[in-house]
Design a protein around this motif. Structure first.
Motif, PDB file in Angstrom:
ATOM      1  N   PRO A 102      10.854  -7.814 -27.480  1.00 57.63           N
ATOM      2  CA  PRO A 102      10.083  -6.760 -27.928  1.00 57.63           C
ATOM      3  C   PRO A 102      10.738  -5.642 -27.327  1.00 57.63           C
ATOM      4  O   PRO A 102      11.543  -5.490 -26.533  1.00 57.63           O
ATOM      5  CB  PRO A 102       8.793  -6.899 -26.940  1.00 57.63           C
ATOM      6  CG  PRO A 102       9.146  -7.794 -25.862  1.00 57.63           C
ATOM      7  CD  PRO A 102      10.543  -8.680 -26.330  1.00 57.63           C
ATOM      8  N   LYS A 103      10.347  -4.369 -27.812  1.00 54.57           N
ATOM      9  CA  LYS A 103      10.845  -3.153 -27.372  1.00 54.57           C
ATOM     10  C   LYS A 103      10.596  -2.576 -26.067  1.00 54.57           C
ATOM     11  O   LYS A 103       9.576  -2.886 -25.756  1.00 54.57           O
ATOM     12  CB  LYS A 103      10.138  -1.984 -28.298  1.00 54.57           C
ATOM     13  CG  LYS A 103      10.789  -0.512 -28.328  1.00 54.57           C
ATOM     14  CD  LYS A 103      10.162   0.285 -29.359  1.00 54.57           C
ATOM     15  CE  LYS A 103      10.709   1.767 -29.358  1.00 54.57           C
ATOM     16  NZ  LYS A 103       9.857   2.589 -30.110  1.00 54.57           N
ATOM     17  N   PRO A 139      -0.207  -5.693 -24.110  1.00 53.08           N
ATOM     18  CA  PRO A 139       0.130  -4.464 -23.901  1.00 53.08           C
ATOM     19  C   PRO A 139      -0.365  -4.160 -22.543  1.00 53.08           C
ATOM     20  O   PRO A 139      -1.181  -4.836 -21.795  1.00 53.08           O
ATOM     21  CB  PRO A 139      -0.919  -3.636 -24.820  1.00 53.08           C
ATOM     22  CG  PRO A 139      -1.004  -4.790 -25.922  1.00 53.08           C
ATOM     23  CD  PRO A 139      -0.785  -6.169 -25.380  1.00 53.08           C
ATOM     24  N   SER A 174      12.098 -10.220 -22.140  1.00 51.05           N
ATOM     25  CA  SER A 174      13.305 -10.290 -22.934  1.00 51.05           C
ATOM     26  C   SER A 174      14.296 -11.107 -22.293  1.00 51.05           C
ATOM     27  O   SER A 174      15.550 -11.849 -22.854  1.00 51.05           O
ATOM     28  CB  SER A 174      13.960  -8.885 -23.154  1.00 51.05           C
ATOM     29  OG  SER A 174      12.841  -8.173 -23.721  1.00 51.05           O
ATOM     30  N   SER A 194       7.986  -6.571 -20.648  1.00 48.45           N
ATOM     31  CA  SER A 194       8.464  -6.875 -21.884  1.00 48.45           C
ATOM     32  C   SER A 194       9.996  -6.925 -21.355  1.00 48.45           C
ATOM     33  O   SER A 194      10.854  -7.765 -22.160  1.00 48.45           O
ATOM     34  CB  SER A 194       8.645  -5.811 -22.962  1.00 48.45           C
ATOM     35  OG  SER A 194       7.122  -5.375 -23.275  1.00 48.45           O
ATOM     36  N   THR A 238       4.426   1.153 -24.597  1.00 50.42           N
ATOM     37  CA  THR A 238       5.307   0.734 -25.523  1.00 50.42           C
ATOM     38  C   THR A 238       4.982  -0.490 -26.548  1.00 50.42           C
ATOM     39  O   THR A 238       5.195  -0.573 -27.775  1.00 50.42           O
ATOM     40  CB  THR A 238       6.901   0.470 -24.860  1.00 50.42           C
ATOM     41  OG1 THR A 238       6.998   1.412 -24.237  1.00 50.42           O
ATOM     42  CG2 THR A 238       8.132   0.348 -25.879  1.00 50.42           C
ATOM     43  N   THR A 239       4.640  -1.366 -25.472  1.00 52.84           N
ATOM     44  CA  THR A 239       4.080  -2.674 -26.302  1.00 52.84           C
ATOM     45  C   THR A 239       2.541  -2.581 -26.807  1.00 52.84           C
ATOM     46  O   THR A 239       1.682  -2.112 -26.024  1.00 52.84           O
ATOM     47  CB  THR A 239       4.080  -3.982 -25.438  1.00 52.84           C
ATOM     48  OG1 THR A 239       5.371  -3.759 -25.042  1.00 52.84           O
ATOM     49  CG2 THR A 239       3.974  -5.181 -26.005  1.00 52.84           C
ATOM     50  N   LYS A 240       2.450  -2.675 -28.228  1.00 54.72           N
ATOM     51  CA  LYS A 240       1.084  -2.227 -28.615  1.00 54.72           C
ATOM     52  C   LYS A 240       0.348  -3.484 -29.049  1.00 54.72           C
ATOM     53  O   LYS A 240      -0.805  -3.773 -29.288  1.00 54.72           O
ATOM     54  CB  LYS A 240       1.109  -1.439 -29.730  1.00 54.72           C
ATOM     55  CG  LYS A 240       1.663   0.045 -29.291  1.00 54.72           C
ATOM     56  CD  LYS A 240       0.978   1.019 -30.192  1.00 54.72           C
ATOM     57  CE  LYS A 240       1.235   2.711 -29.483  1.00 54.72           C
ATOM     58  NZ  LYS A 240       2.634   2.777 -29.102  1.00 54.72           N
ATOM     59  N   THR A 241       1.187  -4.672 -29.141  1.00 56.24           N
ATOM     60  CA  THR A 241       0.463  -5.921 -29.755  1.00 56.24           C
ATOM     61  C   THR A 241       1.403  -7.221 -28.982  1.00 56.24           C
ATOM     62  O   THR A 241       2.267  -6.778 -28.561  1.00 56.24           O
ATOM     63  CB  THR A 241       0.822  -6.192 -31.257  1.00 56.24           C
ATOM     64  OG1 THR A 241       2.231  -6.201 -31.487  1.00 56.24           O
ATOM     65  CG2 THR A 241       0.361  -5.200 -32.006  1.00 56.24           C
ATOM     66  N   ASP A 289       3.667 -11.582 -23.759  1.00 47.62           N
ATOM     67  CA  ASP A 289       3.722 -10.231 -23.192  1.00 47.62           C
ATOM     68  C   ASP A 289       2.503  -9.464 -23.878  1.00 47.62           C
ATOM     69  O   ASP A 289       2.490  -9.521 -25.268  1.00 47.62           O
ATOM     70  CB  ASP A 289       4.955  -9.793 -23.599  1.00 47.62           C
ATOM     71  CG  ASP A 289       5.271  -8.125 -23.194  1.00 47.62           C
ATOM     72  OD1 ASP A 289       4.478  -7.750 -22.337  1.00 47.62           O
ATOM     73  OD2 ASP A 289       6.094  -7.654 -23.768  1.00 47.62           O
ATOM     74  N   VAL A 339       3.096 -10.294 -27.612  1.00 48.13           N
ATOM     75  CA  VAL A 339       4.255 -10.802 -28.163  1.00 48.13           C
ATOM     76  C   VAL A 339       4.497 -12.319 -27.545  1.00 48.13           C
ATOM     77  O   VAL A 339       4.377 -12.316 -26.289  1.00 48.13           O
ATOM     78  CB  VAL A 339       5.630 -10.025 -27.668  1.00 48.13           C
ATOM     79  CG1 VAL A 339       6.828 -10.597 -27.986  1.00 48.13           C
ATOM     80  CG2 VAL A 339       5.372  -8.680 -28.353  1.00 48.13           C
TER      81      VAL A 339
END
Ligand SMILES: Nc1nc2c(ncn2[C@@H]2O[C@H](COP(=O)(O)OP(=O)(O)OP(=O)(O)O)[C@@H](O)[C@H]2O)c(=O)[nH]1
Ligand SMILES: [Mg+2]
Length: 317
Positions: free
Chosen positions: A175-176, A205, A168, A164, A183-186, A203, A188
């Motif tokens: 994304p966070k 998970p 970014s 992520s 941290t990434t659950k879905t 990106d 992006v």
């Protein structure tokens, strides 16, 4: 909530009935039939819409019906066609006939659309046939919607590797980013630009060893890199979470193979992240010796070598 699969029942509209009527006249012999035809029932159309990112809507909207055609009228008046019903889905949605598993259409392009159920024909009025007919029933179909994101590049890596952070740095997607795993659950999607060339990057998970058997978040998100042209493995070269970076690389390749052997045929690049940390410097040589393949060492924190990553992506694409 990000939903990438849905099952729906679709019914197109029934055609309007033909009208039975006669021209008024005192002379009975002159009574001519003048009933008009019914209008066609509405189609159900599925359309890829750039503003839609998940199939969430179909979690609760499972039965879809288009409107019926208007009935025919006297004086040969044809009924109005039923209104089409449009269903918007994200680009990358496969529309599958749930009864025979055949792909009805792979909606990859923005605004691409497909009629999934045709409205029934309107019945003929008595001006055209002796007995006015009822309208035909609209088509029905059970559909499975299956979203597989469309991107040129897919980022694959263990949790916390910096996927992520990387997306970014090189795209507008934000994304966070956090120091805990998953941290990434879905997935992006980001659009990156380099040297006036644009490409989409996904990106997904984090993946861990045993993902194919359900460990971590499992491997279901790998569906979203099935259609990417290239893969970029993001490795935490510093081994912040206590694993060895080379083990991570081999585990990732293994998980991909267990998920779908075709993923192993894709071109890929290896990105070794967190080179700003001392432990990454220490691991650098061993990593080189163990994996015996080219890789690019970067730091998302210092934004170092990110241009090299982009150049390599463009080259591979
Ligand atoms: N020192 C250092 N830390 C980094 C670097 N890149 C990312 N991090 C840190 O590593 C942690 C994880 O980063 P993320 O980008 O969230 O990692 P991820 O791969 O997306 O993780 P998941 O979403 O959990 O799969 C965060 O605390 C980041 O600040 C880097 O180049 N150097
Ligand atoms: Mg992440």
């Amino acid at each position: 909530m990000f939903i990438d699969e849905a099952d729906i029942n679709v019914q197109a509209g029934t055609g309007g009935s033909g009208c039975k009527s006669f021209r008024h006249t005192r002379d009975v012999k002159g009574r001519k039939p003048n009933g008009g035809n019914g209008g066609r029932g509405g189609h159900v159309i599925i359309k890829a819409d750039s503003g839609i990112h998940t199939l969430r809507e179909f979690n609760y909207k499972k039965n879809i019906k288009a409107s019926r055609g208007g009935h025919g009228g006297s004086n040969n008046k044809t009924g109005r066609d039923g209104q089409e019903t449009y269903l918007s889905v994200p680009p990358g949605t496969l529309v599958i006939n749930a009864d025979n598993n055949l792909v009805v259409r792979d909606l990859t392009h923005i605004n691409e659309k497909v009629i999934v159920a045709r409205g029934g024909k309107g019945g003929r009025g008595n001006a055209k046939c002796a007995n006015a007919e009822p309208g035909k029933t609209g088509e029905t179909i059970r559909l499975h919607l299956d979203l597989k994101l469309i991107a040129e590049v897919g980022l694959v890596g263990f949790p916390n590797a910096g996927k992520s952070s990387l997306i970014s740095c090189i795209s507008k997607a934000k994304p966070k980013v956090a120091s805990y795993p998953f941290t990434t659950k879905t997935p992006v999607l980001g659009i990156a630009e380099f040297n006036e060339k644009e490409y989409k990057i996904a990106d997904i998970p984090g993946l861990i060893e045993g993902a194919h058997a359900g460990s971590g978040l499992g491997d279901k998100f790998l569906r979203h890199i099935e259609r990417t042209r290239i893969l970029a493995f993001v490795i935490d070269l510093a081994g912040v979470d206590g694993r060895k970076p080379w083990d991570d690389f081999f585990s990732l390749k293994n998980e991909l193979m267990l998920y779908n052997t075709e993923l192993n045929d894709k071109s890929y690049m290896i990105i070794a992240n967190k080179i700003d940390l001392a432990s990454a410097q220490e691991n650098l040589k061993i990593f080189k010796n163990k994996i015996k393949e080219p890789f690019i060492a970067i730091s998302c924190k210092d934004k170092s070598n990110l241009d090299e990553v982009q150049k390599k992506i463009i080259k591979l694409l």
